[in-house]
Design a protein around this motif. Structure first.
Motif, PDB file in Angstrom:
ATOM      1  N   MET A   1       0.757  -1.347   0.218  1.00 29.75           N
ATOM      2  CA  MET A   1      -0.007  -0.074  -0.012  1.00 29.75           C
ATOM      3  C   MET A   1       0.782   1.399  -0.116  1.00 29.75           C
ATOM      4  N   SER A   2       0.447   2.212  -0.832  1.00 27.52           N
ATOM      5  CA  SER A   2       1.468   3.453  -1.025  1.00 27.52           C
ATOM      6  C   SER A   2       0.482   4.651  -1.047  1.00 27.52           C
ATOM      7  N   SER A   3       0.847   5.809  -0.845  1.00 22.76           N
ATOM      8  CA  SER A   3       0.123   7.093  -0.981  1.00 22.76           C
ATOM      9  C   SER A   3      -1.388   6.738  -0.103  1.00 22.76           C
ATOM     10  N   LEU A   4      -0.666   6.303   1.200  1.00 24.68           N
ATOM     11  CA  LEU A   4      -2.098   6.015   2.412  1.00 24.68           C
ATOM     12  C   LEU A   4      -2.776   7.519   2.551  1.00 24.68           C
ATOM     13  N   ARG A   5      -3.974   7.260   2.790  1.00 32.55           N
ATOM     14  CA  ARG A   5      -4.747   8.091   3.157  1.00 32.55           C
ATOM     15  C   ARG A   5      -5.572   7.958   4.467  1.00 32.55           C
ATOM     16  N   PRO A   6      -6.093   8.996   5.354  1.00 31.52           N
ATOM     17  CA  PRO A   6      -6.601   8.784   6.541  1.00 31.52           C
ATOM     18  C   PRO A   6      -7.675   8.041   6.190  1.00 31.52           C
ATOM     19  N   GLU A   7      -8.269   7.857   5.274  1.00 33.16           N
ATOM     20  CA  GLU A   7      -9.704   7.195   5.054  1.00 33.16           C
ATOM     21  C   GLU A   7      -9.188   5.581   4.880  1.00 33.16           C
ATOM     22  N   ASP A   8      -8.065   5.477   4.534  1.00 33.71           N
ATOM     23  CA  ASP A   8      -7.587   3.929   4.586  1.00 33.71           C
ATOM     24  C   ASP A   8      -7.456   3.204   5.827  1.00 33.71           C
ATOM     25  N   THR A   9      -7.744   3.949   7.327  1.00 40.20           N
ATOM     26  CA  THR A   9      -7.542   3.502   8.309  1.00 40.20           C
ATOM     27  C   THR A   9      -8.625   2.475   8.469  1.00 40.20           C
ATOM     28  N   ALA A  10      -8.059   1.357   8.780  1.00 36.62           N
ATOM     29  CA  ALA A  10      -9.215   0.269   9.110  1.00 36.62           C
ATOM     30  C   ALA A  10      -8.386  -0.927   9.766  1.00 36.62           C
ATOM     31  N   VAL A  11      -9.382  -1.901   9.991  1.00 40.83           N
ATOM     32  CA  VAL A  11      -8.459  -3.301  10.334  1.00 40.83           C
ATOM     33  C   VAL A  11      -8.423  -4.315   8.997  1.00 40.83           C
ATOM     34  N   TYR A  12      -7.571  -4.672   8.565  1.00 45.09           N
ATOM     35  CA  TYR A  12      -7.280  -5.200   7.395  1.00 45.09           C
ATOM     36  C   TYR A  12      -7.242  -6.821   7.371  1.00 45.09           C
ATOM     37  N   TYR A  13      -7.914  -7.497   6.635  1.00 40.44           N
ATOM     38  CA  TYR A  13      -8.053  -8.998   6.753  1.00 40.44           C
ATOM     39  C   TYR A  13      -7.691  -9.611   5.492  1.00 40.44           C
ATOM     40  N   CYS A  14      -7.450 -11.005   5.308  1.00 41.80           N
ATOM     41  CA  CYS A  14      -7.331 -11.568   4.196  1.00 41.80           C
ATOM     42  C   CYS A  14      -8.116 -12.853   4.374  1.00 41.80           C
ATOM     43  N   ARG A  15      -8.504 -13.412   3.180  1.00 41.70           N
ATOM     44  CA  ARG A  15      -9.101 -14.716   3.349  1.00 41.70           C
ATOM     45  C   ARG A  15      -9.434 -15.153   1.800  1.00 41.70           C
ATOM     46  N   ASP A  16      -9.893 -16.596   1.761  1.00 43.94           N
ATOM     47  CA  ASP A  16     -10.565 -16.990   0.633  1.00 43.94           C
ATOM     48  C   ASP A  16     -11.827 -16.180   0.155  1.00 43.94           C
ATOM     49  N   VAL A  17     -11.752 -15.598  -1.188  1.00 46.94           N
ATOM     50  CA  VAL A  17     -13.016 -14.866  -1.150  1.00 46.94           C
ATOM     51  C   VAL A  17     -14.384 -15.641  -1.127  1.00 46.94           C
ATOM     52  N   LEU A  18     -14.442 -17.281  -1.028  1.00 46.39           N
ATOM     53  CA  LEU A  18     -15.326 -17.856  -1.058  1.00 46.39           C
ATOM     54  C   LEU A  18     -15.722 -18.430   0.461  1.00 46.39           C
ATOM     55  N   GLY A  19     -14.663 -17.868   1.429  1.00 46.45           N
ATOM     56  CA  GLY A  19     -14.742 -18.376   2.796  1.00 46.45           C
ATOM     57  C   GLY A  19     -15.553 -17.617   3.661  1.00 46.45           C
ATOM     58  N   HIS A  20     -16.051 -17.713   4.713  1.00 49.02           N
ATOM     59  CA  HIS A  20     -17.082 -17.716   5.670  1.00 49.02           C
ATOM     60  C   HIS A  20     -16.621 -16.848   6.995  1.00 49.02           C
ATOM     61  N   SER A  21     -15.295 -17.295   7.301  1.00 44.86           N
ATOM     62  CA  SER A  21     -14.723 -16.816   8.762  1.00 44.86           C
ATOM     63  C   SER A  21     -13.686 -15.602   8.291  1.00 44.86           C
ATOM     64  N   TRP A  22     -13.405 -14.948   9.481  1.00 46.03           N
ATOM     65  CA  TRP A  22     -12.216 -14.123   9.460  1.00 46.03           C
ATOM     66  C   TRP A  22     -11.232 -14.240  10.359  1.00 46.03           C
ATOM     67  N   GLY A  23      -9.985 -13.935  10.009  1.00 41.59           N
ATOM     68  CA  GLY A  23      -8.811 -13.963  11.182  1.00 41.59           C
ATOM     69  C   GLY A  23      -8.763 -12.921  11.937  1.00 41.59           C
ATOM     70  N   PRO A  24      -7.592 -12.729  12.585  1.00 43.37           N
ATOM     71  CA  PRO A  24      -7.684 -11.520  13.578  1.00 43.37           C
ATOM     72  C   PRO A  24      -7.297 -10.257  12.879  1.00 43.37           C
ATOM     73  N   GLY A  25      -7.087 -10.143  11.736  1.00 40.16           N
ATOM     74  CA  GLY A  25      -6.634  -8.943  11.187  1.00 40.16           C
ATOM     75  C   GLY A  25      -5.465  -8.155  11.588  1.00 40.16           C
ATOM     76  N   THR A  26      -5.283  -7.131  10.760  1.00 42.30           N
ATOM     77  CA  THR A  26      -4.069  -6.221  11.364  1.00 42.30           C
ATOM     78  C   THR A  26      -4.676  -4.863  11.173  1.00 42.30           C
ATOM     79  N   GLN A  27      -4.333  -4.003  11.968  1.00 46.54           N
ATOM     80  CA  GLN A  27      -4.696  -2.553  12.032  1.00 46.54           C
ATOM     81  C   GLN A  27      -3.870  -1.725  11.434  1.00 46.54           C
ATOM     82  N   VAL A  28      -4.360  -0.932  10.524  1.00 49.19           N
ATOM     83  CA  VAL A  28      -3.736   0.006   9.739  1.00 49.19           C
ATOM     84  C   VAL A  28      -4.295   1.494  10.290  1.00 49.19           C
ATOM     85  N   THR A  29      -3.534   2.295  10.698  1.00 48.61           N
ATOM     86  CA  THR A  29      -4.031   3.621  11.236  1.00 48.61           C
ATOM     87  C   THR A  29      -3.060   4.618  10.212  1.00 48.61           C
TER      88      THR A  29
END
Length: 113
Positions: free
Chosen positions: A82-110
């Motif tokens: 991620m580059s040229s980050l903006r305040p509105e990019d602040t969120a918890v980011y998650y990855c998963r199989d697009v067809l999946g149904h559960s979420w991992g712990p995520g990682t906070q980006v501020t």
């Protein structure tokens, strides 16, 4: 069932860069489409970017031109540069199989000055 753990988040100033990493519990050769999502406070999960197991990528409008997704099937990893980050990019980011149904712990980006 494959599980995913995200890392690499943190506090960054506007205009800065971060690279997020997602590590799977095993190889991801058979996962057709992997995605990075984000959830801002009080909002739903939004798809940020996704990547096919052959490498084809999709980006949300807000991510196109600023973010780059990649995957290593053998290592079971998916990255989000991620580059040229903006305040509105602040969120918890998650990855998963697009067809999946559960979420991992995520990682906070501020993104803040």
């Amino acid at each position: 069932q494959v599980q995913f753990v995200e890392s690499g988040g943190g506090l960054v100033q506007p205009g800065g860069s971060l690279t997020l990493s997602c590590t799977a519990s095993r190889s991801i050769f058979e996962i057709f489409r992997m995605g990075w999502y984000r959830q801002a406070p009080g909002k739903e999960h939004d798809l940020v970017a996704s990547i096919m197991n052959g490498g084809g990528a999709y980006y949300a409008d807000f991510a196109r031109g600023r973010f780059t997704i990649s995957r290593d099937n053998a290592k079971g990893t998916v990255s989000l540069q991620m580059s040229s980050l903006r305040p509105e990019d602040t969120a918890v980011y998650y990855c998963r199989d697009v067809l999946g149904h559960s979420w991992g712990p995520g990682t906070q980006v501020t993104v803040s000055s």
